[in-house]
Design an enzyme around this catalytic site. Structure first.
Site, PDB file in Angstrom:
ATOM      1  N   SER A  30      -2.007 -29.647 -52.769  1.00 55.63           N
ATOM      2  CA  SER A  30      -3.060 -29.418 -53.967  1.00 55.63           C
ATOM      3  C   SER A  30      -2.331 -29.565 -55.015  1.00 55.63           C
ATOM      4  CB  SER A  30      -3.749 -28.178 -53.917  1.00 55.63           C
ATOM      5  OG  SER A  30      -4.658 -27.941 -55.076  1.00 55.63           O
TER       6      SER A  30
ATOM      7  N   CYS B  18      -2.419 -20.755 -46.257  1.00 53.65           N
ATOM      8  CA  CYS B  18      -2.123 -21.155 -47.676  1.00 53.65           C
ATOM      9  C   CYS B  18      -0.852 -20.704 -48.199  1.00 53.65           C
ATOM     10  CB  CYS B  18      -3.213 -20.603 -48.445  1.00 53.65           C
ATOM     11  SG  CYS B  18      -2.851 -20.858 -50.167  1.00 53.65           S
TER      12      CYS B  18
ATOM     13  N   GLY C 129       2.795 -21.879 -57.189  1.00 57.80           N
ATOM     14  CA  GLY C 129       3.680 -23.092 -57.683  1.00 57.80           C
ATOM     15  C   GLY C 129       2.833 -24.411 -57.367  1.00 57.80           C
ATOM     16  N   GLU C 130       3.569 -25.494 -58.003  1.00 57.80           N
ATOM     17  CA  GLU C 130       3.158 -26.725 -57.942  1.00 57.80           C
ATOM     18  C   GLU C 130       3.861 -27.473 -56.996  1.00 57.80           C
ATOM     19  OE1 GLU C 130       0.569 -28.623 -59.298  1.00 57.80           O
ATOM     20  OE2 GLU C 130       1.861 -30.381 -58.258  1.00 57.80           O
TER      21      GLU C 130
ATOM     22  N   CYS D 185       5.283 -20.224 -61.672  1.00 58.27           N
ATOM     23  CA  CYS D 185       4.993 -21.833 -61.784  1.00 58.27           C
ATOM     24  C   CYS D 185       4.932 -21.849 -63.319  1.00 58.27           C
ATOM     25  CB  CYS D 185       3.411 -21.636 -61.531  1.00 58.27           C
ATOM     26  SG  CYS D 185       2.532 -23.371 -61.517  1.00 58.27           S
TER      27      CYS D 185
ATOM     28  N   SER E 286      -6.713 -30.400 -58.738  1.00 59.59           N
ATOM     29  CA  SER E 286      -7.350 -29.386 -59.529  1.00 59.59           C
ATOM     30  C   SER E 286      -8.052 -30.118 -60.684  1.00 59.59           C
ATOM     31  CB  SER E 286      -6.412 -28.305 -59.910  1.00 59.59           C
ATOM     32  OG  SER E 286      -5.963 -27.704 -58.600  1.00 59.59           O
ATOM     33  N   LEU E 287      -9.139 -30.598 -60.569  1.00 59.35           N
ATOM     34  CA  LEU E 287      -9.408 -31.231 -61.877  1.00 59.35           C
ATOM     35  C   LEU E 287     -10.256 -30.090 -63.085  1.00 59.35           C
ATOM     36  CD1 LEU E 287      -9.709 -34.130 -62.815  1.00 59.35           C
ATOM     37  CD2 LEU E 287     -12.256 -33.992 -61.783  1.00 59.35           C
ATOM     38  N   HIS E 288     -11.229 -29.487 -62.690  1.00 58.38           N
ATOM     39  CA  HIS E 288     -11.635 -28.377 -63.462  1.00 58.38           C
ATOM     40  C   HIS E 288     -12.474 -28.888 -64.696  1.00 58.38           C
ATOM     41  CE1 HIS E 288     -10.081 -25.728 -60.644  1.00 58.38           C
ATOM     42  NE2 HIS E 288      -8.840 -25.890 -60.933  1.00 58.38           N
TER      43      HIS E 288
ATOM     44  N   ASN F 177     -12.227 -16.683 -59.199  1.00 56.64           N
ATOM     45  CA  ASN F 177     -11.820 -15.285 -59.001  1.00 56.64           C
ATOM     46  C   ASN F 177     -11.307 -14.647 -60.249  1.00 56.64           C
ATOM     47  OD1 ASN F 177     -12.163 -15.777 -56.324  1.00 56.64           O
ATOM     48  ND2 ASN F 177     -10.596 -17.036 -56.264  1.00 56.64           N
TER      49      ASN F 177
ATOM     50  N   CYS G  52      -5.217 -18.891 -64.114  1.00 58.55           N
ATOM     51  CA  CYS G  52      -4.542 -18.504 -62.849  1.00 58.55           C
ATOM     52  C   CYS G  52      -3.621 -17.741 -62.951  1.00 58.55           C
ATOM     53  CB  CYS G  52      -3.689 -19.933 -62.616  1.00 58.55           C
ATOM     54  SG  CYS G  52      -2.959 -19.999 -60.801  1.00 58.55           S
TER      55      CYS G  52
HETATM   56  N1  SAH Z   1      -0.494 -25.937 -58.596  1.00 60.01           N
HETATM   57  C1  SAH Z   1      -1.519 -26.549 -57.458  1.00 60.01           C
HETATM   58  C2  SAH Z   1      -1.683 -25.536 -56.254  1.00 60.01           C
HETATM   59  C3  SAH Z   1      -2.030 -24.114 -56.636  1.00 60.01           C
HETATM   60  S1  SAH Z   1      -3.570 -23.467 -57.008  1.00 60.01           S
HETATM   61  C4  SAH Z   1      -2.699 -26.845 -57.979  1.00 60.01           C
HETATM   62  O1  SAH Z   1      -2.968 -26.541 -59.037  1.00 60.01           O
HETATM   63  O2  SAH Z   1      -3.592 -27.395 -57.350  1.00 60.01           O
HETATM   64  C5  SAH Z   1      -4.807 -23.801 -55.856  1.00 60.01           C
HETATM   65  C6  SAH Z   1      -6.228 -23.997 -56.437  1.00 60.01           C
HETATM   66  O3  SAH Z   1      -6.624 -22.624 -56.999  1.00 60.01           O
HETATM   67  C7  SAH Z   1      -6.178 -24.958 -57.664  1.00 60.01           C
HETATM   68  O4  SAH Z   1      -7.280 -25.557 -57.417  1.00 60.01           O
HETATM   69  C8  SAH Z   1      -6.494 -24.100 -58.767  1.00 60.01           C
HETATM   70  O5  SAH Z   1      -6.985 -24.743 -59.937  1.00 60.01           O
HETATM   71  C9  SAH Z   1      -7.266 -22.952 -58.169  1.00 60.01           C
HETATM   72  N2  SAH Z   1      -7.209 -21.603 -58.857  1.00 60.01           N
HETATM   73  C10 SAH Z   1      -6.303 -21.239 -59.784  1.00 60.01           C
HETATM   74  N3  SAH Z   1      -6.693 -20.097 -60.421  1.00 60.01           N
HETATM   75  C11 SAH Z   1      -7.929 -19.875 -59.891  1.00 60.01           C
HETATM   76  C12 SAH Z   1      -8.758 -18.831 -60.100  1.00 60.01           C
HETATM   77  N4  SAH Z   1      -8.617 -17.735 -60.931  1.00 60.01           N
HETATM   78  N5  SAH Z   1     -10.069 -18.816 -59.347  1.00 60.01           N
HETATM   79  C13 SAH Z   1     -10.375 -19.839 -58.600  1.00 60.01           C
HETATM   80  N6  SAH Z   1      -9.465 -21.022 -58.333  1.00 60.01           N
HETATM   81  C14 SAH Z   1      -8.288 -20.955 -59.106  1.00 60.01           C
END
Ligand code: SAH
Length: 349
Positions: free
Chosen positions: A199, A109, A167-168, A116, A222-224, A298, A123
């Site tokens: 991602s 990873c 980062g993105e 970011c 990352s939809l959420h 997390n 996050c």
């Molecule tokens: N910027 C990119 C890649 C980094 S984050 C993105 O947003 O996809 C990688 C993954 O971890 C993303 O799906 C993000 O939403 C998720 N993530 C971020 N914070 C998290 C947390 N505290 N617990 C679980 N997943 C988390």
């Protein structure tokens, strides 16, 4: 005499630039390919390792170029085998990368930026602010370091790479693509594109660009949340990249690449776990063929976000599965060393 600080990093040169350099210095053009292979395929870290070059050629390179190396400042191992690296860059900044061992796979990873800019509320990396983009070689070197650790600690090859570190990736697009090109190239690591996943928070115009560029790796979003108000409240990017724009971009992606997308969704109590949210997620899953990863949350040390109960997560999974959407629950790895998704924040640095 050029001092080390002024010397150009040899790994910033394309193969063509390297050829031009050799020709300009009265050397054969094919030297460039040899050097290129040493750098990218054999991961050489010193000109003296390039044993098929004459001493004079090596001297010529030393006079003109340097290696800007990153090094692993600190390595932590989790009880579950996960390894987190704090990687120090040549300018002293630190990013993190993680090796995640599975029964049959080993996943790297990697980070694409220092910090970011996106400010996702859940996050830890978001708290760092964006400092700078990583260069092609800084991304590539994280992969090489983890590949070596996979062999050293597990005696197995690296099998998967995910751009899910700090980062993105789509806001550092050209360097991410440049690194993937080297990772997949026969002159590089010869790694299969289909084992790489990028991602993204879901930047619509960049998803379209990737489709136009005909990339061969996997896309995760990352939809959420599949309701605009909720998504905007936890992911500010959604204010300028509405779900409709994202859906349009994904339709375009699928029409061009015919590749499924994976949605990442953390289920939080009282935030995105209601029946309306579940229905909206299911509807969004009909936009293009997809899979869903329900990611375990997390904690990042505040109590705004709490993971929904196991029952709620299971029932969401069942709803999706009943409707033909492949859904997996992704358990966290490396939590005890803050190496899990969303926890990368340089605590050690
Ligand atoms: N910027 C990119 C890649 C980094 S984050 C993105 O947003 O996809 C990688 C993954 O971890 C993303 O799906 C993000 O939403 C998720 N993530 C971020 N914070 C998290 C947390 N505290 N617990 C679980 N997943 C988390």
């Amino acid at each position: 005499m050029i001092t080390t600080a002024e010397k150009q990093d040899i790994r910033k040169l394309s193969l063509d630039e390297m050829k031009a350099f050799f020709v300009a210095h009265g050397e054969k053009e094919y030297r460039a390919k040899q050097v290129y292979e040493w750098i990218w395929m054999k991961a050489a870290r010193d000109f003296d390792q390039m044993t098929n070059l004459s001493l004079a050629t090596r001297e010529l390179l030393k006079e003109n170029f340097s290696f800007r190396l990153l090094h692993i400042d600190r390595m932590q191992r989790s009880a579950d085998g996960t390894i987190k690296n704090a990687v120090k860059l040549h300018d002293g900044l630190v990013v993190e990368s993680v090796l995640i061992p599975h029964e049959r796979r080993i996943t790297a990873c990697v980070s694409s930026q220092v910090g970011c800019s996106l400010d996702c509320k859940f996050c830890a990396t978001a708290r760092l602010k964006r400092m700078r983009n990583l260069s092609v070689d800084e991304i590539y070197d994280q992969v090489v370091a983890i590949r070596d650790q996979a062999q050293l600690f597990f005696g197995r090859p690296l099998t998967n790479i995910v751009f899910m570190g700090m980062g993105e990736p789509l806001l550092n697009y050209s360097n991410v693509i440049g690194a993937i090109e080297k990772i997949t190239s026969q002159n590089g690591l010869n790694f299969a594109s289909r084992r790489i996943t990028v991602s993204t928070v879901g930047i619509a115009r960049m998803i379209r660009k990737m489709a136009d560029d005909d990339v061969k790796f996997n896309l995760a979003v990352s939809l959420h949340a599949a309701l605009n108000d909720t998504r905007s409240s936890i992911m500010p990017i959604n204010e300028s990249n509405r779900l409709q724009d994202l859906a349009d971009a994904l339709r375009y992606w699928y029409s061009r690449t015919k590749r499924k997308v994976t949605y990442e969704y953390v289920v939080w109590e009282g935030i995105n776990d209601s029946p309306e949210h579940a229905a909206a997620l299911l509807k969004f899953c009909k936009v293009i063929p997809c899979k869903v990863n329900l990611i375990e949350y997390n904690t990042i040390g505040d109590d705004t976000f709490r993971q929904a109960s196991e029952e709620v997560i299971q029932s969401l999974m069942q709803l999706l599965e009943r409707n033909g959407i492949t859904t997996r629950i992704r358990r966290s790895r490396g939590k005890d060393i803050d190496a899990a998704c969303g926890q990368l924040a340089n605590k050690s640095g």
